[in-house]
Design a protein around this motif. Structure first.
Motif, PDB file in Angstrom:
ATOM      1  N   LEU A  21      55.423  44.219  28.867  1.00 25.65           N
ATOM      2  CA  LEU A  21      54.578  43.242  28.171  1.00 25.65           C
ATOM      3  C   LEU A  21      53.491  42.657  29.068  1.00 25.65           C
ATOM      4  O   LEU A  21      52.601  41.964  28.612  1.00 25.65           O
ATOM      5  N   LYS A  22      53.610  42.951  30.363  1.00 25.49           N
ATOM      6  CA  LYS A  22      52.661  42.350  31.304  1.00 25.49           C
ATOM      7  C   LYS A  22      51.525  43.319  31.638  1.00 25.49           C
ATOM      8  O   LYS A  22      51.649  44.524  31.452  1.00 25.49           O
ATOM      9  N   SER A  23      50.448  42.758  32.161  1.00 32.41           N
ATOM     10  CA  SER A  23      49.480  43.650  32.791  1.00 32.41           C
ATOM     11  C   SER A  23      49.131  43.075  34.155  1.00 32.41           C
ATOM     12  O   SER A  23      49.225  41.873  34.390  1.00 32.41           O
ATOM     13  N   VAL A  24      48.795  43.961  35.074  1.00 33.34           N
ATOM     14  CA  VAL A  24      48.497  43.560  36.445  1.00 33.34           C
ATOM     15  C   VAL A  24      47.033  43.877  36.710  1.00 33.34           C
ATOM     16  O   VAL A  24      46.574  44.990  36.406  1.00 33.34           O
ATOM     17  N   SER A  25      46.301  42.920  37.255  1.00 32.16           N
ATOM     18  CA  SER A  25      44.871  43.136  37.518  1.00 32.16           C
ATOM     19  C   SER A  25      44.693  43.865  38.840  1.00 32.16           C
ATOM     20  O   SER A  25      44.507  43.248  39.892  1.00 32.16           O
ATOM     21  N   LEU A  26      44.739  45.168  38.762  1.00 30.82           N
ATOM     22  CA  LEU A  26      44.639  45.963  40.000  1.00 30.82           C
ATOM     23  C   LEU A  26      43.303  45.750  40.698  1.00 30.82           C
ATOM     24  O   LEU A  26      43.240  45.677  41.923  1.00 30.82           O
ATOM     25  N   LYS A  27      42.250  45.654  39.903  1.00 32.49           N
ATOM     26  CA  LYS A  27      40.913  45.528  40.496  1.00 32.49           C
ATOM     27  C   LYS A  27      40.820  44.280  41.367  1.00 32.49           C
ATOM     28  O   LYS A  27      40.249  44.326  42.453  1.00 32.49           O
ATOM     29  N   SER A  28      41.415  43.184  40.902  1.00 36.74           N
ATOM     30  CA  SER A  28      41.281  41.982  41.739  1.00 36.74           C
ATOM     31  C   SER A  28      42.143  42.096  42.999  1.00 36.74           C
ATOM     32  O   SER A  28      41.766  41.572  44.046  1.00 36.74           O
ATOM     33  N   ILE A  29      43.255  42.817  42.903  1.00 34.14           N
ATOM     34  CA  ILE A  29      44.056  43.041  44.127  1.00 34.14           C
ATOM     35  C   ILE A  29      43.242  43.910  45.090  1.00 34.14           C
ATOM     36  O   ILE A  29      43.158  43.631  46.292  1.00 34.14           O
TER      37      ILE A  29
END
Ligand code: PRX
Length: 631
Positions: free
Chosen positions: A179-187
């Motif tokens: 259900l989650k999403s992770v902001s890879l670009k900001s990492i």
């Protein structure tokens, strides 16, 4: 000799030949692949200087072998069935023709950004088809890929980019995880602040969340459409680097294991075919992430080298419910299923209905990798997933080994629960005792070493060959030391008992104690720390931290526990968080200042029976204190 062994006699013959006539054996296996130029020397290896050269003089390209070679006859065959995180999003199929086109576009894109043979490209992507395209595009043009698992933090990503001096990074806006999403670009943005070697950050879209575009950033979706869908192959020397993949070590700095082209290709293709008994028409599914070696060798290269059809899964085992694995097997009629003991243990805790409501009768072989599989999990897997009708291949291997070294072969090897059983052709294991002597009796236990090199052994630690020699070839001169302990039965079957060094396997993830301790020690209130593993029902091992605070600092213990885990998440990633943290006024140390982890391990396990000799401790009284305040 056949590429695929189908009965015990063929296996025995292959094994015997691989030992008595190693060069002829591998010479024959290698001819199953396309080589632009044939090799002149099958192998030239020395354990002493950790120098391994296979198929020298040969020129090939692993992308050509994995993709182009199948186009003429099987271009319309499905290479991947992409099963998205969200089950309501329909699965898509990628044929070998389509794979070829997409890989070529990515290869042309890399060339457009001036990536050349030998340049390092960092790939930080979720489990989406673009990850496969990016990996194969690098291989096609001779760039060295360094895939970083998308669960790693900005600091970990930065350290890996800096270590290999990557010129380009390929990343995405974000990744979906249940259900989650992770902001890879900001990492990635946070990491890139400290990565001057990166000239371009190429960003693909997955979550479509808003992103910030900086100077080095390029959105690639529309650009890719302009790229040609053919791209010449760069023919590679057999020993040209293919990829770097980082693994934990006993110091804070991760080890960039370097794998090269020819030997890795020959070995991963051969072991995939045999360990999974893959036949045309099968549908294979490995649930690992491509960010780990299992994904490199047995989602990307091994299956594609065999023209296989695989499921590529973006999601997690428990979303939308803990029946997802079984639903996907049923939906795509999966024939070979390869997962980790930690996943099996966590799903075994759920109602059996999640499994029984799905038809798993398509399965022929089920596999396990990454950590020892305990008897209970093995039996559950056998009864409920394999329905007592599928051989379980318990495959033992490592990032360093490139491919599977010890494993049963389906319907050939007699299975023993919890045993990885027999070495594959070309592999000669040895058990070494505490006097550094190889144990000759069959039934024994000791430190697991390998006597002679095989084609996919890592060639070095990128940028630090001495560390490679020191870590793997020095404790037992003449052998490759695996870092694992093992037991051998009277019939020569191996059971891996676990790490004997400072690496702890948590949920199948290989974690070094040193980088975690380094992260904790960064906290301004922490004086010192020591991490050990302790048995955990689902994770296999969990982490227990003994932490000494600076005496002049006072802080709420719950708060500082949370902060410690936050420091770890930021330095490494959430996978390395501690399950238990105990504050203590000191750590048990020898007179030379070395922490006696053996004692801490026993305390963490709750075993106070026998601490052995503690007379060499500088501060023996601390043992009692730590014991009494165990959490
Ligand atoms: O301790 C062994 C364990 O995983 C280690 C290698 O970890 P990594 O390089 O991350 O690669 C994992 C995937 C190949 C080994 O040293 N391990 C791996 N497979 C098994 C295992 N332990 C017991 N049984 C296995 N089948």
């Amino acid at each position: 000799m056949n590429f695929r062994m189908t009965n015990e006699a063929e296996f025995n013959l292959a094994y015997e030949k691989s030992i008595s006539n190693r060069d002829d054996f591998w010479d024959e296996i290698a001819t199953y692949y396309h080589w632009q130029n044939k090799w002149h020397t099958v192998e030239k290896c020395s354990m002493k200087d950790a120098s391994f050269r296979w198929f020298e003089g040969g020129k090939t390209n692993i992308c050509f072998n994995a993709v182009d070679r199948h186009l003429k006859e099987n271009g319309n065959r499905i290479a991947y069935i992409f099963e998205p995180n969200n089950p309501d999003e329909s699965a898509t199929t990628i044929t070998y023709n389509k794979l070829h086109e997409e890989v070529c576009k990515y290869a042309n894109l890399l060339k457009h950004f001036n990536v050349q043979k030998g340049d390092r490209v960092c790939i930080y992507l979720p489990m989406i088809p673009e990850l496969v395209y990016a990996v194969l595009a690098c291989a096609r043009i001779g760039a060295v890929h360094s895939v970083v698992f998308a669960g790693f933090s900005a600091q970990s990503l930065a350290a890996r980019i800096q270590d290999c001096g990557a010129k380009v990074i390929i990343t995405a806006d974000g990744s979906f995880r249940g259900l989650k999403s992770v902001s890879l670009k900001s990492i990635a943005d946070e990491a890139l602040v400290n990565c001057p070697s990166i000239k371009h950050s190429l960003v693909t879209r997955r979550t479509n969340e808003p992103i910030q575009l900086g100077n080095r950033d390029v959105e690639i979706e529309s650009l890719l459409e302009e790229m040609g869908n053919t791209c010449d192959i760069t023919w590679m020397d057999a020993e040209d680097p293919l990829f770097i993949l980082y693994t934990s070590g006993s110091t804070g700095k991760p080890k960039g294991m370097l794998h090269t082209t020819g030997g890795y290709m020959v070995y991963t293709g051969y072991t995939f075919k045999n360990v999974f008994a893959y036949e045309d028409g099968d549908t294979y599914w490995c649930t690992a992430d491509i960010g780990w070696i299992t994904g490199h060798s047995y989602i990307v290269y091994g299956p594609l080298l065999n023209g296989a059809t695989s499921v590529l899964f973006e999601g997690i085992p428990t979303y939308p419910d803990p029946g997802r694995f079984w639903e996907v097997i049923d939906k795509h009629k999966v024939t070979q299923f390869y997962t980790a003991p930690t996943a099996i243990r966590s799903l075994a805790k759920e109602s059996l209905e999640y499994v029984s409501k799905h038809d798993l009768s398509s399965l022929k072989v089920i596999g396990s990798v990454g950590e020892p599989i305990n008897e209970e999990a093995w039996q559950w897997y056998n009864d409920n997933v394999g329905k007592n009708n599928c051989p379980i291949v318990d495959t033992w291997w490592q990032t360093e080994t490139g491919g599977i070294l010890i494993s049963p072969l389906p319907n050939i090897t007699e299975l023993i629960p919890t045993y990885a059983t027999k070495p594959l052709p070309g592999i000669e294991p040895a058990l070494i005792d505490e006097h550094k002597k190889e144990i000759n009796e069959l039934a024994a236990s000791g430190n697991l070493c390998i006597k002679r090199a095989w084609p996919s052994i890592a060639r070095t630690i990128y940028g630090d060959h001495q560390r490679y020699i020191d870590t793997y070839f020095t404790a037992y001169p003449g052998y490759y030391f695996t870092g694992d302990g093992a037991l051998r039965d009277k019939n020569g079957n191996y059971r891996i008992t676990g790490r004997v060094d400072d690496v702890i396997i948590v949920s199948g993830h290989n974690l070094g104690t040193a980088p975690i301790e380094d992260a904790i020690n960064e906290h301004p209130f922490v004086a010192e720390s020591a991490i050990v593993g302790f048995p955990h029902d689902i994770k296999g091992n969990a982490l227990y931290g003994f932490v000494t605070l600076k005496t002049d600092k006072k802080m709420d213990e719950t708060l500082i526990r949370n902060e410690i885990n936050k420091y770890i998440s930021e330095a490494i990633g959430p996978i390395a968080k501690l399950d238990k943290i105990q504050f203590t006024s000191g750590l048990p140390k020898t007179r030379s200042g070395k922490i006696m982890r053996r004692i801490l391990r026993k305390i963490a396990e709750g075993d106070f029976s026998n601490f052995g000799d503690i007379s060499t401790l500088l501060n023996p009284e601390i043992v009692e204190e730590i014991k009494n305040s165990r959490v």
